[in-house]
Design an enzyme around this catalytic site. Structure first.
Site, mmCIF file in Angstrom:
data_model
loop_
_atom_site.group_PDB
_atom_site.id
_atom_site.type_symbol
_atom_site.label_atom_id
_atom_site.label_comp_id
_atom_site.label_asym_id
_atom_site.label_seq_id
_atom_site.Cartn_x
_atom_site.Cartn_y
_atom_site.Cartn_z
ATOM 1 N N CYS A 275 0.824 -1.383 0.179
ATOM 2 C CA CYS A 275 0.087 0.161 -0.215
ATOM 3 C C CYS A 275 0.922 1.321 0.117
ATOM 4 O O CYS A 275 0.735 2.122 -0.882
ATOM 5 C CB CYS A 275 -0.988 0.035 1.099
ATOM 6 S SG CYS A 275 -1.930 1.505 1.472
ATOM 7 N N CYS B 63 -1.535 1.842 -3.344
ATOM 8 C CA CYS B 63 -2.394 2.935 -3.072
ATOM 9 C C CYS B 63 -1.820 4.138 -2.947
ATOM 10 O O CYS B 63 -2.366 5.213 -3.420
ATOM 11 C CB CYS B 63 -3.324 2.411 -1.510
ATOM 12 S SG CYS B 63 -3.471 0.747 -1.277
ATOM 13 N N LYS C 285 -0.046 5.379 -6.179
ATOM 14 C CA LYS C 285 -0.892 5.355 -7.064
ATOM 15 C C LYS C 285 -2.006 6.519 -6.817
ATOM 16 O O LYS C 285 -2.120 7.207 -7.946
ATOM 17 C CB LYS C 285 -1.824 3.781 -7.131
ATOM 18 C CG LYS C 285 -2.904 4.061 -8.084
ATOM 19 C CD LYS C 285 -4.173 4.470 -7.738
ATOM 20 C CE LYS C 285 -4.789 4.166 -6.306
ATOM 21 N NZ LYS C 285 -5.354 2.747 -6.289
ATOM 22 N N HIS D 289 -27.125 21.190 -0.231
ATOM 23 C CA HIS D 289 -27.250 21.810 -1.570
ATOM 24 C C HIS D 289 -26.302 22.953 -1.861
ATOM 25 O O HIS D 289 -26.130 23.781 -1.170
ATOM 26 C CB HIS D 289 -28.777 22.290 -1.731
ATOM 27 C CG HIS D 289 -29.118 22.823 -3.237
ATOM 28 N ND1 HIS D 289 -29.205 21.966 -4.446
ATOM 29 C CD2 HIS D 289 -29.189 23.821 -3.692
ATOM 30 C CE1 HIS D 289 -29.311 22.664 -5.477
ATOM 31 N NE2 HIS D 289 -29.335 23.897 -5.104
ATOM 32 N N GLU E 165 -26.307 15.132 -2.726
ATOM 33 C CA GLU E 165 -27.617 15.368 -2.325
ATOM 34 C C GLU E 165 -28.796 14.301 -3.091
ATOM 35 O O GLU E 165 -29.511 14.088 -2.547
ATOM 36 C CB GLU E 165 -27.882 16.859 -2.433
ATOM 37 C CG GLU E 165 -28.097 17.246 -3.738
ATOM 38 C CD GLU E 165 -28.394 18.800 -3.902
ATOM 39 O OE1 GLU E 165 -29.507 19.148 -3.412
ATOM 40 O OE2 GLU E 165 -27.577 19.475 -4.493
#
Ligand code: NDP
Length: 459
Positions: A43, A48, A51, A438, A443
């Protein structure tokens, strides 16, 4: 005083091994860890983390283009792969150092050399030192498999090598259509490389929700990744200028500077001496373990990718923690491997948690499918032809949310948070009574009104 040199010997200082070592030490165990490569594991060193840094880099060219729609003048920035690669490497080195410090501050003894198992309680180090241990934990992870390899496969690279490429390839050919193939296809096409992706099947990301598979392929094609479905490699040859030529089984050829084989990962158990200790392995070479991560040999446990349960860093970390608490902390618990969120960091990215539509319909008699498919706000001014796709699967009988699948900007972040609610058995009504925030893309998850499909089992 124990008759062993150490209470716990951990083989492999990746995310899972380090977590297990530190927690066990915190419970008072004497712990030793061996690592033959660099502390941090896949990782941190070659997975990860580097990357994701490349993913960020690959998104800037799009951002520069999008900025024009927001009133900025056009820019044609210079990009240096070499500078990016070296900066990523520096960050990896920093993190590896932090992992080392973490082990040291937890009083874990570190041996930076290969360790092999000689018996249920014995480990031999490359230096010749033999250590006896009350418990041995195998946390050796996995390695790229090169399945589907062909004549000249040694001319191809695997994911480990991507982070050390001497220069940015102009053309790249990738074999496979899983997490790694897609993420690097997206990264390199984003950085300007012409990417050809060759896959034996006719759709990407097997095992994912069908609509996500379609959206992922569409998103990558829109960013100039060229797919060659139902094709396989026959031969890779080196051309005089150092480039590679891939021969496909249908007679076509593809040329590029780099060929990447990304056809899965295999558990790292080769030459580990597991036979000496009588540890049972599965057909892929994975250590077979029970829910407590214990192998068939009572003193030997295994966690993370080497067990081939879910090849995901946070899962390995959890398994390491559960192991250490259970064996050394007198606090037994097991890891729940269900409803684990995951992401594929293409652009736009994929985030997913829970059941796919196919799995939901298999397990539940009545499933309602809610979908939102819209142009994200950013794309209105940038003019980019990009969409966000969201799918919520609901058990129509209990109202429970079974799965959430998103392809779009921010998908991974959204899914991580929604996964809490889904893990808590949230219902569609719970989602609906949550007021929208919003204007966001997220949402849409709480404003899906009517299902696009009501799927009912006939019998
Ligand atoms: P995957 O299993 O995801 O994908 C392997 C791909 O290679 C599939 O498309 C598969 O095709 C193909 N393939 C397998 N065998 C052959 C063959 N013999 N010939 C041709 N094609 C073949 O593996 P990856 O290497 O991409 O990743 C390994 C694991 O690492 C993942 O499963 C994941 O758990 C983890 N990972 C997670 C990431 C994340 O969380 N973002 C990122 C990277 C890795 P088919 O579909 O037909 O089987």
């Amino acid at each position: 005083m124990s008759k062993f040199d150490t209470d716990l010997f951990v083989i492999g200082a990746g995310s899972g091994g380090v977590r297990a070592a530190r927690i066990a030490s915190g419970h008072g165990a004497r712990v030793m860890v061996a690592e033959e490569s660099r502390i941090g594991g896949t990782c941190v060193i070659r997975g990860c983390v580097p990357k994701k840094l490349l993913v960020y880099a690959s998104r800037f060219p799009h951002a520069f283009e999008d900025a024009v729609g927001f009133g900025f003048s056009e820019v044609k920035p210079d990009f240096s792969w070499e500078r990016l690669r070296d900066r990523v490497e520096a960050e990896v080195t920093r993190l590896s150092g932090l992992y080392r410090k973490g082990l040291e501050s937890s009083a874990v003894a570190i041996r930076e050399e290969r360790a092999v198992i000689c018996g249920p309680h014995e480990v031999r180090l490359a230096s010749g030192e033999t250590v006896s241990a009350g418990t041995i934990l195998i946390a050796t992870g996995g390695r790229p498999s090169r399945q589907g390899s062909v004549i000249g496969a040694e001319l191809a690279i695997v994911s480990d090598d991507v982070f050390h490429l001497p220069r940015l390839p102009r053309r790249m050919i990738i074999l496979g259509a899983g997490y790694i193939a897609l993420e690097f296809a997206s990264v390199f096409s984003g950085l300007g490389t012409k990417v050809d992706l060759v896959h034996r099947g006719d759709a990407v990301l097997r095992g994912f929700d069908e609509d996500l598979r379609k959206n992922a392929a569409h998103a990558l094609a829109a960013r100039n990744v060229k797919f060659h479905f139902a094709r396989s490699f026959v031969k890779i040859e080196a051309l005089a200028d150092g480039a590679r030529r891939v021969h496909l089984q249908n007679g076509e050829t593809l040329d590029g500077e780099v060929v990447l084989i990304a056809t899965g990962r295999l558990p790292n158990t080769e030459g580990l001496g597991l036979g000496h200790a009588g540890v049972a392995l599965g057909d892929k070479g994975q250590v077979k373990v029970d829910a407590q991560s214990r192998s068939n040999v009572a003193s030997i446990y295994a966690i993370g990718d080497v067990t081939d349960r879910l090849q995901l860093t946070p899962v390995a970390i959890r398994e390491g923690h559960a192991f250490a608490d259970s064996v050394f902390g007198n606090k037994p618990w097991t890891v729940d491997h269900t409803t684990v969120p995951s992401a594929v960091f293409i652009t736009p990215e994929i985030g997913t948690v829970g059941l796919t539509q196919a799995a939901a319909c298999e397990r539940h008699a009545a499933v309602d499918v809610y979908v939102a498919d819209f142009r994200p706000m950013l794309a209105t001014l940038s003019g980019r032809d990009e969409r966000t796709f969201m799918k919520l699967l609901v058990d129509a009988q209990t109202d429970k949310v079974l799965g959430l699948h998103i392809c779009g900007e921010g998908a991974a972040e959204m899914v991580q948070l929604a996964a809490i609610a889904i893990k808590m058995d949230a219902t569609k009504t719970d989602f609906d009574r949550t007021i929208a925030l919003h204007p966001t893309a997220a949402e849409e998850i709480v404003t899906m009104k009517a299902p696009v499909a009501r799927l009912r089992r006939e019998h």
